[in-house]
Design an enzyme around this catalytic site. Structure first.
Site, PDB file in Angstrom:
ATOM      1  N   SER A 149      10.972  48.270 -39.568  1.00  0.00           N
ATOM      2  CA  SER A 149      11.372  47.998 -40.284  1.00  0.00           C
ATOM      3  C   SER A 149      12.453  48.188 -41.345  1.00  0.00           C
ATOM      4  CB  SER A 149      10.642  46.346 -40.892  1.00  0.00           C
ATOM      5  OG  SER A 149      11.450  46.050 -41.301  1.00  0.00           O
ATOM      6  N   TYR A 162       4.915  42.701 -45.452  1.00  0.00           N
ATOM      7  CA  TYR A 162       5.316  42.384 -44.891  1.00  0.00           C
ATOM      8  C   TYR A 162       5.520  44.224 -45.197  1.00  0.00           C
ATOM      9  CZ  TYR A 162       8.978  42.353 -40.998  1.00  0.00           C
ATOM     10  OH  TYR A 162       9.474  42.650 -39.903  1.00  0.00           O
TER      11      TYR A 162
END
Length: 254
Positions: A149, A162
């Site tokens: 990501s 995250y």
């Protein structure tokens, strides 16, 4: 120039929806037999039927990759049924965001279990087969791709854990890239920005609305955009290794 995936076998985790489903369909269209790994068996079977209806080959592997024994058994079943393993796409992921001080620890545990431990379990189970495939296939190369990501490169408020998990898989991928290079197993990371998937629907009330408001002004990536990046990586001739791709929505500033 690209290489055909005819005669190869690919494993895609988190294949029941979103990026995973699009990637599986794209690799199957390129000639690979595709193993669909995930927890939602009904969705996996529907995707397998669609791939087969379009002339491809698909195998359903219903398993939870956070359990190392299930991950190992799934890979073993794949090789037993399809004979080899040339490409792995570590796509399964969990994403929960929000301020660190009131975040439920269960959300942290889930992200670490799926985004980090799941990648480790699948990779460890798959590596011997990838090495074998690189030695005996006409392509003379195998591929291991992990979906990371933009958060793995640019940490932002509300994404602390995250971002931690995605930074971890980036570092892991770079280390094993160097280990596996002599064995002709290419290791790559695709880091997407905002993608139109169902991940946002799993967020807590209040957090979900804030996230949707943040991204309302941009046109997000589609799962197919990320699948195209994966396909580009794994279809290069073996002299070429694309080790990282950062793919943002054009209007995304973060």
């Amino acid at each position: 120039m690209t290489e055909s995936l005819n005669g190869t076998v690919a494993l895609v985790t988190g294949a029941s929806s979103g990026i995973g489903a699009a990637t599986a369909q794209t690799l199957a269209a390129g000639g690979a037999a595709v193993a669909l790994l995930g927890r939602r068996g009904e969705r996996l079977r529907a995707l397998a039927d669609e791939i087969k209806a379009n002339g491809g080959a698909a195998l359903v592997l219903e398993a939870d990759i956070t359990d190392p024994e299930q991950a190992k058994a799934a890979v073993e079943q794949l090789v037993a049924d399809l004979g080899r393993l040339d490409t792995v796409v570590n796509n399964a992921g969990a994403s929960f965001v929000g301020p660190i001080e009131d975040a439920p620890p269960q959300e942290w545990d889930r992200m670490i279990a799926v985004n980090v431990e799941g990648v480790l379990h699948v990779t460890r189970a798959a590596l011997p087969h990838l090495v074998n495939a690189a030695q005996d296939s006409p392509r003379r190369v195998a591929d291991l791709v992990t979906i990371s990501s933009t958060a793995g490169r640019f940490a932002r408020p509300g994404q602390a854990v995250y971002a931690l998990t995605k930074s971890a898989v980036n570092a892991f991928s770079e280390a094993i890239r160097q280990e596996l290079q002599p064995k002709r197993v290419r290791v790559g990371v695709v880091a997407p920005g905002t993608v139109d998937t169902e991940l946002a629907t799993h967020l807590r009330d209040g957090i979900r609305e804030a996230v949707m408001q943040q991204i309302a002004s941009i046109e997000p990536l589609r799962p197919q955009d990320v699948a195209d990046a994966v396909a580009y990586m794994v279809t290069r001739e073996r002299r070429v290794a694309v080790n990282e791709m950062l793919v943002r929505a054009a209007a995304q500033t973060w």
